[in-house]
Write a protein that holds these residues in place. Structure first.
Motif, PDB file in Angstrom:
ATOM      1  N   GLY A 135       0.862  -1.181   0.000  1.00 55.93           N
ATOM      2  CA  GLY A 135       0.000   0.000   0.000  1.00 55.93           C
ATOM      3  C   GLY A 135       0.891   1.221   0.000  1.00 55.93           C
ATOM      4  N   VAL A 136       0.294   2.404  -0.193  1.00 56.56           N
ATOM      5  CA  VAL A 136       1.139   3.594  -0.336  1.00 56.56           C
ATOM      6  C   VAL A 136       0.379   4.860   0.053  1.00 56.56           C
ATOM      7  N   LEU A 137       1.127   5.832   0.570  1.00 60.30           N
ATOM      8  CA  LEU A 137       0.644   7.199   0.751  1.00 60.30           C
ATOM      9  C   LEU A 137       1.372   8.075  -0.252  1.00 60.30           C
ATOM     10  N   VAL A 138       0.624   8.722  -1.120  1.00 67.32           N
ATOM     11  CA  VAL A 138       1.214   9.600  -2.134  1.00 67.32           C
ATOM     12  C   VAL A 138       1.022  11.041  -1.684  1.00 67.32           C
ATOM     13  N   PRO A 139       2.096  11.842  -1.602  1.00 74.12           N
ATOM     14  CA  PRO A 139       1.970  13.205  -1.067  1.00 74.12           C
ATOM     15  C   PRO A 139       1.306  14.164  -2.041  1.00 74.12           C
ATOM     16  N   PRO A 140       0.831  15.301  -1.540  1.00 71.69           N
ATOM     17  CA  PRO A 140       0.231  16.313  -2.410  1.00 71.69           C
ATOM     18  C   PRO A 140       1.232  16.821  -3.450  1.00 71.69           C
ATOM     19  N   GLN A 141       0.700  17.157  -4.615  1.00 71.21           N
ATOM     20  CA  GLN A 141       1.482  17.779  -5.682  1.00 71.21           C
ATOM     21  C   GLN A 141       2.585  16.854  -6.217  1.00 71.21           C
ATOM     22  N   TYR A 142       2.456  15.566  -6.004  1.00 71.04           N
ATOM     23  CA  TYR A 142       3.481  14.631  -6.458  1.00 71.04           C
ATOM     24  C   TYR A 142       3.029  13.982  -7.762  1.00 71.04           C
TER      25      TYR A 142
END
Length: 212
Positions: free
Chosen positions: A21-28
């Motif tokens: 699973g993953v957390l993708v940061p803002p504006q990435y």
């Protein structure tokens, strides 16, 4: 916005790397794919303190905890934003305090729709308000205000029986096409695909109550 991608089985691939699973940061800038059903939840940028330079990968246990948290609210739509945010804080670190003027600006203020009106309520010029928001959360104020309207539209979709044109009007979009363009720009999805997930079906979703 932060995006948590939680595969129900298997894993997720982001820009060539793979994890449970993953957390993708803002504006990435990224591409994202899974081989099975999944849930993806979008959260306001001030909700997490994780690394913003790239994805934060989750192990299988962390994914299970987050998926379980989504089902703990006891609501028919399956969202548990409070439980979810608690689990995310445990995994990625608690969020930092946010200047209340930022939250007021994003929400638009009571009865104030224009940025100049919101800035006047706060006691700042529009330029200084934009700079404050950028410094606090790292995302332009205009993007955050469009995000807020999109979340309002998704909430209207849930409460109003799924009629996209009605949801667009309720959130202040000029028409259904305007809502669709905004959804594709901000989250890469159509409004219909942003409805809450049902058991056993992979989807992406914007929790109507995920922002503070």
């Amino acid at each position: 916005m932060w995006k948590a991608v939680l595969p129900l089985r298997g894993g997720v691939r982001v820009n060539g790397s793979v994890g449970a699973g993953v957390l993708v940061p803002p504006q990435y800038a990224h591409t994202c794919a899974t081989s099975t059903g999944f849930v993806a939840v979008f959260l306001d940028p001030w909700r997490l303190r994780a690394d913003r330079s790239g994805p934060t990968w989750l192990d299988a246990r962390g994914v299970r905890r987050l998926v379980e948290a989504l089902g703990e609210c006891g609501a028919a739509d399956g969202f548990g934003p409070g439980a979810l945010c608690c689990e995310l804080a445990a995994l990625a670190g608690p969020p930092a305090p946010v200047d209340p003027r930022v939250l007021h600006a994003v929400r638009g203020g009571p009865g104030a729709l224009r940025l100049t009106e919101v800035a006047a309520e706060i006691g700042l010029s529009p330029t200084r308000l934009r700079a404050l928001v950028r410094a606090e959360v790292g995302v332009p104020l205009g993007v955050l205000r469009r995000w807020r309207r999109l979340r309002t539209a998704v909430g209207a979709l849930v409460d109003g029986g799924g009629v996209i044109a009605d949801a667009a009007a309720a959130a202040g979009f000029s028409d259904q096409a305007h809502l669709t363009r905004t959804a594709r720009t901000l989250v890469g999805r159509t409004p219909a695909s942003l409805r809450p997930p049902r058991a056993g079906r992979g989807t992406e979703a914007v929790p109507p109550a995920a922002a503070g």
